[in-house]
Design a protein around this motif. Structure first.
Motif, PDB file in Angstrom:
ATOM      1  N   SER A  45      -6.905  -8.250 -11.533  1.00 36.74           N
ATOM      2  CA  SER A  45      -7.594  -7.642 -10.400  1.00 36.74           C
ATOM      3  C   SER A  45      -8.033  -8.710  -9.397  1.00 36.74           C
ATOM      4  O   SER A  45      -7.864  -8.534  -8.178  1.00 36.74           O
ATOM      5  N   SER A  46      -8.546  -9.800  -9.889  1.00 36.11           N
ATOM      6  CA  SER A  46      -8.981 -10.890  -9.009  1.00 36.11           C
ATOM      7  C   SER A  46      -7.798 -11.503  -8.256  1.00 36.11           C
ATOM      8  O   SER A  46      -7.897 -11.780  -7.058  1.00 36.11           O
ATOM      9  N   VAL A  47      -6.687 -11.691  -8.943  1.00 37.38           N
ATOM     10  CA  VAL A  47      -5.491 -12.258  -8.300  1.00 37.38           C
ATOM     11  C   VAL A  47      -4.992 -11.314  -7.207  1.00 37.38           C
ATOM     12  O   VAL A  47      -4.613 -11.756  -6.115  1.00 37.38           O
ATOM     13  N   LEU A  48      -4.993 -10.005  -7.469  1.00 38.78           N
ATOM     14  CA  LEU A  48      -4.549  -9.036  -6.473  1.00 38.78           C
ATOM     15  C   LEU A  48      -5.440  -9.058  -5.230  1.00 38.78           C
ATOM     16  O   LEU A  48      -4.945  -8.971  -4.102  1.00 38.78           O
ATOM     17  N   VAL A  49      -6.745  -9.173  -5.419  1.00 37.38           N
ATOM     18  CA  VAL A  49      -7.659  -9.229  -4.272  1.00 37.38           C
ATOM     19  C   VAL A  49      -7.417 -10.490  -3.452  1.00 37.38           C
ATOM     20  O   VAL A  49      -7.362 -10.438  -2.216  1.00 37.38           O
ATOM     21  N   VAL A  50      -7.249 -11.621  -4.121  1.00 37.44           N
ATOM     22  CA  VAL A  50      -7.009 -12.884  -3.413  1.00 37.44           C
ATOM     23  C   VAL A  50      -5.693 -12.809  -2.640  1.00 37.44           C
ATOM     24  O   VAL A  50      -5.630 -13.218  -1.470  1.00 37.44           O
ATOM     25  N   TYR A  51      -4.655 -12.242  -3.254  1.00 42.19           N
ATOM     26  CA  TYR A  51      -3.376 -12.123  -2.561  1.00 42.19           C
ATOM     27  C   TYR A  51      -3.460 -11.157  -1.378  1.00 42.19           C
ATOM     28  O   TYR A  51      -2.874 -11.402  -0.319  1.00 42.19           O
ATOM     29  N   ALA A  52      -4.211 -10.067  -1.543  1.00 45.63           N
ATOM     30  CA  ALA A  52      -4.395  -9.117  -0.437  1.00 45.63           C
ATOM     31  C   ALA A  52      -5.118  -9.796   0.732  1.00 45.63           C
ATOM     32  O   ALA A  52      -4.737  -9.614   1.896  1.00 45.63           O
ATOM     33  N   LEU A  53      -6.145 -10.580   0.441  1.00 43.91           N
ATOM     34  CA  LEU A  53      -6.858 -11.308   1.501  1.00 43.91           C
ATOM     35  C   LEU A  53      -5.947 -12.341   2.161  1.00 43.91           C
ATOM     36  O   LEU A  53      -5.974 -12.508   3.386  1.00 43.91           O
ATOM     37  N   PHE A  54      -5.140 -13.029   1.356  1.00 46.80           N
ATOM     38  CA  PHE A  54      -4.183 -13.992   1.910  1.00 46.80           C
ATOM     39  C   PHE A  54      -3.243 -13.305   2.886  1.00 46.80           C
ATOM     40  O   PHE A  54      -2.967 -13.811   3.974  1.00 46.80           O
ATOM     41  N   ARG A  55      -2.732 -12.128   2.491  1.00 44.78           N
ATOM     42  CA  ARG A  55      -1.812 -11.390   3.370  1.00 44.78           C
ATOM     43  C   ARG A  55      -2.516 -10.941   4.643  1.00 44.78           C
ATOM     44  O   ARG A  55      -1.942 -10.985   5.722  1.00 44.78           O
ATOM     45  N   MET A  56      -3.758 -10.488   4.535  1.00 47.44           N
ATOM     46  CA  MET A  56      -4.493 -10.009   5.709  1.00 47.44           C
ATOM     47  C   MET A  56      -4.738 -11.115   6.721  1.00 47.44           C
ATOM     48  O   MET A  56      -4.657 -10.880   7.925  1.00 47.44           O
ATOM     49  N   PHE A  57      -5.043 -12.306   6.259  1.00 48.30           N
ATOM     50  CA  PHE A  57      -5.396 -13.399   7.159  1.00 48.30           C
ATOM     51  C   PHE A  57      -4.218 -14.315   7.495  1.00 48.30           C
ATOM     52  O   PHE A  57      -4.388 -15.325   8.175  1.00 48.30           O
ATOM     53  N   SER A  58      -3.033 -13.967   7.040  1.00 49.18           N
ATOM     54  CA  SER A  58      -1.853 -14.784   7.291  1.00 49.18           C
ATOM     55  C   SER A  58      -1.413 -14.682   8.752  1.00 49.18           C
ATOM     56  O   SER A  58      -1.552 -13.652   9.402  1.00 49.18           O
ATOM     57  N   LYS A  59      -0.851 -15.768   9.261  1.00 47.99           N
ATOM     58  CA  LYS A  59      -0.286 -15.772  10.610  1.00 47.99           C
ATOM     59  C   LYS A  59       1.237 -15.697  10.572  1.00 47.99           C
ATOM     60  O   LYS A  59       1.877 -15.645  11.606  1.00 47.99           O
ATOM     61  N   ASN A  60       1.812 -15.694   9.386  1.00 46.72           N
ATOM     62  CA  ASN A  60       3.257 -15.633   9.217  1.00 46.72           C
ATOM     63  C   ASN A  60       3.693 -14.164   9.181  1.00 46.72           C
ATOM     64  O   ASN A  60       3.883 -13.566   8.128  1.00 46.72           O
ATOM     65  N   PHE A  61       3.873 -13.586  10.365  1.00 48.76           N
ATOM     66  CA  PHE A  61       4.188 -12.159  10.481  1.00 48.76           C
ATOM     67  C   PHE A  61       5.539 -11.825   9.850  1.00 48.76           C
ATOM     68  O   PHE A  61       5.685 -10.783   9.209  1.00 48.76           O
ATOM     69  N   ALA A  62       6.532 -12.683  10.008  1.00 49.08           N
ATOM     70  CA  ALA A  62       7.882 -12.388   9.512  1.00 49.08           C
ATOM     71  C   ALA A  62       7.893 -12.231   7.991  1.00 49.08           C
ATOM     72  O   ALA A  62       8.478 -11.277   7.462  1.00 49.08           O
ATOM     73  N   SER A  63       7.251 -13.155   7.294  1.00 53.42           N
ATOM     74  CA  SER A  63       7.230 -13.078   5.831  1.00 53.42           C
ATOM     75  C   SER A  63       6.453 -11.864   5.345  1.00 53.42           C
ATOM     76  O   SER A  63       6.859 -11.190   4.392  1.00 53.42           O
ATOM     77  N   ARG A  64       5.316 -11.585   5.987  1.00 51.30           N
ATOM     78  CA  ARG A  64       4.510 -10.428   5.562  1.00 51.30           C
ATOM     79  C   ARG A  64       5.252  -9.118   5.821  1.00 51.30           C
ATOM     80  O   ARG A  64       5.196  -8.191   5.015  1.00 51.30           O
ATOM     81  N   GLN A  65       5.972  -9.022   6.943  1.00 52.02           N
ATOM     82  CA  GLN A  65       6.739  -7.810   7.224  1.00 52.02           C
ATOM     83  C   GLN A  65       7.894  -7.659   6.241  1.00 52.02           C
ATOM     84  O   GLN A  65       8.209  -6.543   5.822  1.00 52.02           O
TER      85      GLN A  65
END
Length: 131
Positions: A45-65
Motif C-alpha cells: 500500500s505504501s509503495v502504491l501511494v508513493v508511485y501514485a504521487l510520483f506519477r502525479m508530480f512527474s513532468k515526463n508527460f510522454a512516459s505517464r501517458q
C-alpha cells in the motif's frame, strides 16, 4: 489554498485513470492490513501511494501517458471479456452458444428448435447440431 495547489501542480502530469487505480488499490490494501495485520499489505500500500504521487508530480508527460494507455488497454480487454461471459450466462435459458469448428467464431442460436443446420456468419462453414 486552491491557488497553492494549482501552483504546485502547474506543469505536472496530474491524475489519470492509472493513478486513480493505484490510489484505490492502496486504500483496499490498507483496509486489508487493518483487518488482518499482514505486513505485506501495508508495504505494498505504501509503495502504491508513493508511485501514485510520483506519477502525479512527474513532468515526463510522454512516459505517464504511455503507462496510462497500457493500463487502459489491459483493463479494457479484461472488462470486455467479463461482460461477454456475463451476457452469455444471462442468455443461457433462451440461447445456446456454439463455436464454429473452422474459425472459432461464437454463434448464438435460440434454444428448443431441434436439430438444425447452423451456418457461421463469419466464414460460411455450416454444421448440424441440436439446440
Amino acid at each position: 489554498m486552491r491557488n497553492f495547489f494549482r501552483k504546485i501542480l502547474y506543469g505536472r502530469y496530474g491524475v489519470d485513470q492509472f493513478t486513480t487505480a493505484l490510489i484505490v488499490g492502496s486504500v483496499v490494501l490498507s483496509l486489508l492490513y487493518s483487518f488482518f495485520h499482514i505486513r505485506i499489505f501495508y508495504l505494498t500500500s505504501s509503495v502504491l501511494v508513493v508511485y501514485a504521487l510520483f506519477r502525479m508530480f512527474s513532468k515526463n508527460f510522454a512516459s505517464r501517458q504511455k503507462e496510462n494507455t497500457l493500463w487502459l488497454n489491459f483493463f479494457g480487454k479484461s472488462k470486455k471479456t467479463s461482460r461477454k461471459y456475463i451476457r452469455m450466462a444471462k442468455d443461457l435459458p433462451h440461447y445456446r452458444y456454439f463455436k464454429c469448428m473452422n474459425c472459432k467464431q461464437a454463434i448464438r442460436v435460440p434454444r428448443g428448435k431441434g436439430n438444425v443446420e447452423i451456418r457461421c456468419p463469419k466464414c460460411g462453414y455450416s454444421f448440424r447440431s441440436k439446440t
